[in-house]
Scaffold this motif. Structure first.
Motif, PDB file in Angstrom:
ATOM      1  N   UNK A  81       0.825  -1.217   0.000  1.00 34.97           N
ATOM      2  CA  UNK A  81       0.000   0.000   0.000  1.00 34.97           C
ATOM      3  C   UNK A  81       0.854   1.259   0.000  1.00 34.97           C
ATOM      4  N   UNK A  82       1.899   1.278   0.809  1.00 34.75           N
ATOM      5  CA  UNK A  82       2.765   2.460   0.850  1.00 34.75           C
ATOM      6  C   UNK A  82       3.501   2.655  -0.467  1.00 34.75           C
ATOM      7  N   UNK A  83       3.990   1.556  -1.056  1.00 32.62           N
ATOM      8  CA  UNK A  83       4.695   1.677  -2.333  1.00 32.62           C
ATOM      9  C   UNK A  83       3.752   2.131  -3.439  1.00 32.62           C
ATOM     10  N   UNK A  84       2.549   1.551  -3.495  1.00 31.95           N
ATOM     11  CA  UNK A  84       1.586   1.949  -4.525  1.00 31.95           C
ATOM     12  C   UNK A  84       1.130   3.390  -4.330  1.00 31.95           C
ATOM     13  N   UNK A  85       0.945   3.809  -3.081  1.00 37.88           N
ATOM     14  CA  UNK A  85       0.533   5.187  -2.813  1.00 37.88           C
ATOM     15  C   UNK A  85       1.611   6.171  -3.231  1.00 37.88           C
ATOM     16  N   UNK A  86       2.863   5.878  -2.887  1.00 33.47           N
ATOM     17  CA  UNK A  86       3.962   6.765  -3.270  1.00 33.47           C
ATOM     18  C   UNK A  86       4.077   6.879  -4.784  1.00 33.47           C
ATOM     19  N   UNK A  87       4.034   5.740  -5.481  1.00 31.39           N
ATOM     20  CA  UNK A  87       4.146   5.763  -6.940  1.00 31.39           C
ATOM     21  C   UNK A  87       2.968   6.498  -7.572  1.00 31.39           C
ATOM     22  N   UNK A 114      -7.824   8.327 -19.637  1.00 28.39           N
ATOM     23  CA  UNK A 114      -7.491   7.870 -18.280  1.00 28.39           C
ATOM     24  C   UNK A 114      -8.733   7.828 -17.400  1.00 28.39           C
ATOM     25  N   UNK A 115      -9.642   8.797 -17.583  1.00 21.99           N
ATOM     26  CA  UNK A 115     -10.893   8.773 -16.829  1.00 21.99           C
ATOM     27  C   UNK A 115     -11.731   7.565 -17.231  1.00 21.99           C
ATOM     28  N   UNK A 116     -11.760   7.260 -18.509  1.00 20.59           N
ATOM     29  CA  UNK A 116     -12.497   6.074 -18.965  1.00 20.59           C
ATOM     30  C   UNK A 116     -11.898   4.806 -18.360  1.00 20.59           C
ATOM     31  N   UNK A 117     -10.578   4.738 -18.272  1.00 21.14           N
ATOM     32  CA  UNK A 117      -9.929   3.566 -17.684  1.00 21.14           C
ATOM     33  C   UNK A 117     -10.300   3.409 -16.221  1.00 21.14           C
ATOM     34  N   UNK A 118     -10.478   4.525 -15.518  1.00 21.28           N
ATOM     35  CA  UNK A 118     -10.857   4.448 -14.104  1.00 21.28           C
ATOM     36  C   UNK A 118     -12.276   3.921 -13.923  1.00 21.28           C
ATOM     37  N   UNK A 147       2.417  -2.590  -9.037  1.00 18.66           N
ATOM     38  CA  UNK A 147       2.223  -2.083 -10.393  1.00 18.66           C
ATOM     39  C   UNK A 147       0.736  -1.996 -10.730  1.00 18.66           C
ATOM     40  N   UNK A 148      -0.022  -3.037 -10.392  1.00 13.65           N
ATOM     41  CA  UNK A 148      -1.452  -3.047 -10.705  1.00 13.65           C
ATOM     42  C   UNK A 148      -2.209  -1.987  -9.912  1.00 13.65           C
ATOM     43  N   UNK A 149      -1.904  -1.846  -8.639  1.00 11.62           N
ATOM     44  CA  UNK A 149      -2.574  -0.825  -7.842  1.00 11.62           C
ATOM     45  C   UNK A 149      -2.248   0.575  -8.367  1.00 11.62           C
ATOM     46  N   UNK A 150      -1.009   0.787  -8.730  1.00 14.42           N
ATOM     47  CA  UNK A 150      -0.630   2.092  -9.276  1.00 14.42           C
ATOM     48  C   UNK A 150      -1.365   2.372 -10.578  1.00 14.42           C
ATOM     49  N   UNK A 151      -1.452   1.366 -11.447  1.00 16.32           N
ATOM     50  CA  UNK A 151      -2.120   1.548 -12.736  1.00 16.32           C
ATOM     51  C   UNK A 151      -3.608   1.816 -12.577  1.00 16.32           C
ATOM     52  N   UNK A 152      -4.255   1.133 -11.639  1.00 14.68           N
ATOM     53  CA  UNK A 152      -5.697   1.298 -11.469  1.00 14.68           C
ATOM     54  C   UNK A 152      -6.065   2.556 -10.691  1.00 14.68           C
ATOM     55  N   UNK A 153      -5.186   3.029  -9.813  1.00 12.67           N
ATOM     56  CA  UNK A 153      -5.486   4.204  -8.997  1.00 12.67           C
ATOM     57  C   UNK A 153      -4.945   5.495  -9.594  1.00 12.67           C
TER      58      UNK A 153
END
Length: 280
Positions: A81-87, A114-118, A147-153
């Motif tokens: 969570x911390x790594x994905x949040x920072x990235x 990017x909004x459509x992807x969200x 990587x996945x959390x960063x891409x989706x968030x």
């Protein structure tokens, strides 16, 4: 005598009563979880049930870490969570600033896509994501979750911060560049301090989403030592046979507590950051 001296109007009192009822209804399950976590099993299964514990015990928390790898799940969730949040915050801040300050051909469409992807539900991309992760050799690796959390968030962070940057004055950046700052120097010294409430609000919501994510972690992480809290809690239900409700509620308290504490400390930034990012 003015109306202000007569006290609040009946409609305002009605609003306060409705708000109090909503707060009680929303918080009562959390209160029940906390009280159940500190009750002995004999009191939990007693009838009629009691709201407040007659006998206070923390044995459920001790048993939680004794019968399961919950400490490992907790550490994995914290790291991921911390790594994905920072990235997400770093990339989202840079991308949002670029979208709000530069007018390059096609740049607006990048933001729209990017909004459509969200808006795409994660379960629709679960199978292709799993195949891609397997081909890259990242299956059962916490790096894949980061990587996945960063891409989706990232789209959420991009649009929240983009609206916030649109509301910041450009004159201060231009003055800083006239005084000798580069564009990036003006961004770090002038823009980031002004956008700090929005950045903090985005980071908190990003952390909460990564902390509580279940779908990708439960699908891609098959080894128990790589599980995060959400699938680990589901696994704990199988391990306890759903008979030790005290242990389960103790786990739920530990899952919820970091997020509650985080929101309590940064609530003033959440109100300012989200509110301004929504209307600017």
């Amino acid at each position: 005598m003015t109306a202000a001296r007569l006290g609040p109007s009946p409609f305002r009192v009605f609003q306060y009563v409705c708000l109090a009822v909503i707060v009680v209804v929303a918080d009562l399950p959390l209160v029940w979880i906390v009280f159940t976590a500190v009750k002995p099993d004999t009191e939990i299964v007693a009838y009629p049930p009691t709201l407040y514990p007659h006998e206070l015990t923390f044995q459920n928390f001790t048993n939680l870490f004794a019968i399961s790898d919950f400490g490992t799940y907790l550490a994995n969730s914290a790291v991921v969570s911390l790594a994905a949040t920072a990235a997400t915050v770093v990339l989202g801040t840079l991308a949002a600033y670029s979208l709000s300050r530069f007018t390059l051909p096609g740049l607006r469409w990048v933001g729209e896509l990017s909004l459509f992807a969200y808006m795409v539900p994660p379960i629709l991309v679960l199978v292709p994501m799993a195949q891609l992760v397997n081909r890259l050799g990242l299956a059962n690796d916490r790096t894949a979750l980061v990587v996945l959390y960063t891409a989706t968030l990232l789209p959420f962070a991009l649009w929240t911060l983009r609206s916030y940057f649109h509301g910041l004055t450009v004159e201060l950046e231009e003055a800083a560049m006239v005084d000798g700052c580069t564009r990036f120097g003006a961004f770090l010294r002038v823009v980031v301090p002004q956008a700090l409430p929005g950045i903090i609000a985005t980071a908190v919501f990003t952390f909460n989403a990564a902390w509580s994510e279940y779908l990708f972690s439960a699908t891609l992480m098959t080894a128990p030592e790589n599980l995060t809290l959400s699938p680990g809690l589901a696994l704990l239900m199988d391990q306890t046979g759903v008979y030790s409700w005290g242990v389960l509620m103790a786990a739920a308290v530990i899952v919820v507590l970091p997020v509650v504490v985080l929101f309590a400390f940064v609530q003033k930034f959440l109100v300012g950051g989200v509110g301004q990012g929504a209307v600017k």
